[in-house]
Design an enzyme around this catalytic site. Structure first.
Site, mmCIF file in Angstrom:
data_model
loop_
_atom_site.group_PDB
_atom_site.id
_atom_site.type_symbol
_atom_site.label_atom_id
_atom_site.label_comp_id
_atom_site.label_asym_id
_atom_site.label_seq_id
_atom_site.Cartn_x
_atom_site.Cartn_y
_atom_site.Cartn_z
ATOM 1 N N HIS A 77 0.817 -1.214 0.000
ATOM 2 C CA HIS A 77 0.000 0.000 0.000
ATOM 3 C C HIS A 77 0.855 1.271 0.000
ATOM 4 C CE1 HIS A 77 -2.770 -2.769 2.542
ATOM 5 N NE2 HIS A 77 -2.978 -2.974 1.261
ATOM 6 N N LYS A 120 6.558 6.719 7.157
ATOM 7 C CA LYS A 120 6.110 5.883 8.275
ATOM 8 C C LYS A 120 7.295 5.419 9.109
ATOM 9 C CE LYS A 120 2.503 3.749 5.459
ATOM 10 N NZ LYS A 120 2.034 2.507 4.851
ATOM 11 N N TYR A 169 2.146 1.922 13.484
ATOM 12 C CA TYR A 169 2.651 2.876 12.493
ATOM 13 C C TYR A 169 2.587 4.272 13.098
ATOM 14 C CZ TYR A 169 0.142 -0.444 9.290
ATOM 15 O OH TYR A 169 -0.388 -1.523 8.636
ATOM 16 N N ASP A 193 -6.948 -6.430 -1.165
ATOM 17 C CA ASP A 193 -5.620 -6.914 -1.572
ATOM 18 C C ASP A 193 -5.696 -8.133 -2.490
ATOM 19 O OD1 ASP A 193 -4.297 -4.873 -0.302
ATOM 20 O OD2 ASP A 193 -3.903 -6.016 1.527
#
Length: 186
Positions: A62, A72, A132, A173
């Site tokens: 992603h 991130k 994250y 996905d």
């Protein structure tokens, strides 16, 4: 805190100092002051996210498009993951290259992923808790991604090594397209 360069430009492994004793451990998992080397990658944390998954869950690959792209800092708080970053920046010397890093609750490693990268991970244990920290809020309208098994990128998810026969995927996905058929604007 150790900041380790990877083969991907601007992508770093972070090894925090961990202080263990008979009670457990203490560690500083983020320090703006100590992140000087990587400050241009993650200049400001604005949102924190967590996911909880069973073994064999594959989340990715992603990214956020355009002005909503995210840098991130990721880590595994419980369990273990094989974390993957793919450089999608067309002007980068590591364009379309990827790395994988095992992040576990025991090794306390983190991965700092700059904007312009796709990200994904495979959980290696049941009850895996993953965190994250990001520098831009999530925007569902600019979310992007490509097929985790894209033959052009050819990520080695090491399923056999970890005793996983088939990954558990979200509906989104399962139907992602290869990178060549997706919109990437980095």
């Amino acid at each position: 805190m150790k900041i380790i360069e990877t083969k991907l430009k601007d992508c770093y492994i972070i090894e925090p100092a961990v202080f263990n004793d008979e009670r457990g451990y203490f560690m500083e998992f983020y320090s703006d002051e100590k992140m000087d080397k990587a400050r241009s990658v993650l200049p400001k944390v604005v949102q924190g996210n967590r996911s909880f998954s069973k073994k064999g869950t594959l989340r990715g690959l992603h990214y956020q498009k355009g002005d909503t792209a995210q840098a991130k800092l990721v880590e595994c708080l419980q369990g273990a993951v094989l974390d993957v970053a793919v450089d999608l920046r067309k002007d980068s010397p590591s364009y379309k290259e990827w790395i994988s890093v095992e992040l576990t609750a025991n090794n306390h490693r983190q991965l700092l992923i700059p904007k312009g990268f796709a990200h994904g991970f495979l959980t290696l244990e049941d009850n895996t808790l993953f965190q994250y920290l990001v520098d831009y809020p999530y925007s569902p309208t600019t979310e992007g991604g490509f097929l985790w098994s894209d033959k052009e990128i050819n990520v080695d998810w090491q399923f056999e090594k970890y005793g996983i026969t088939e990954p558990v995927l979200s509906e989104k996905d399962k139907v992602r397209k290869p990178l060549a058929e997706t919109e990437v604007d980095f």
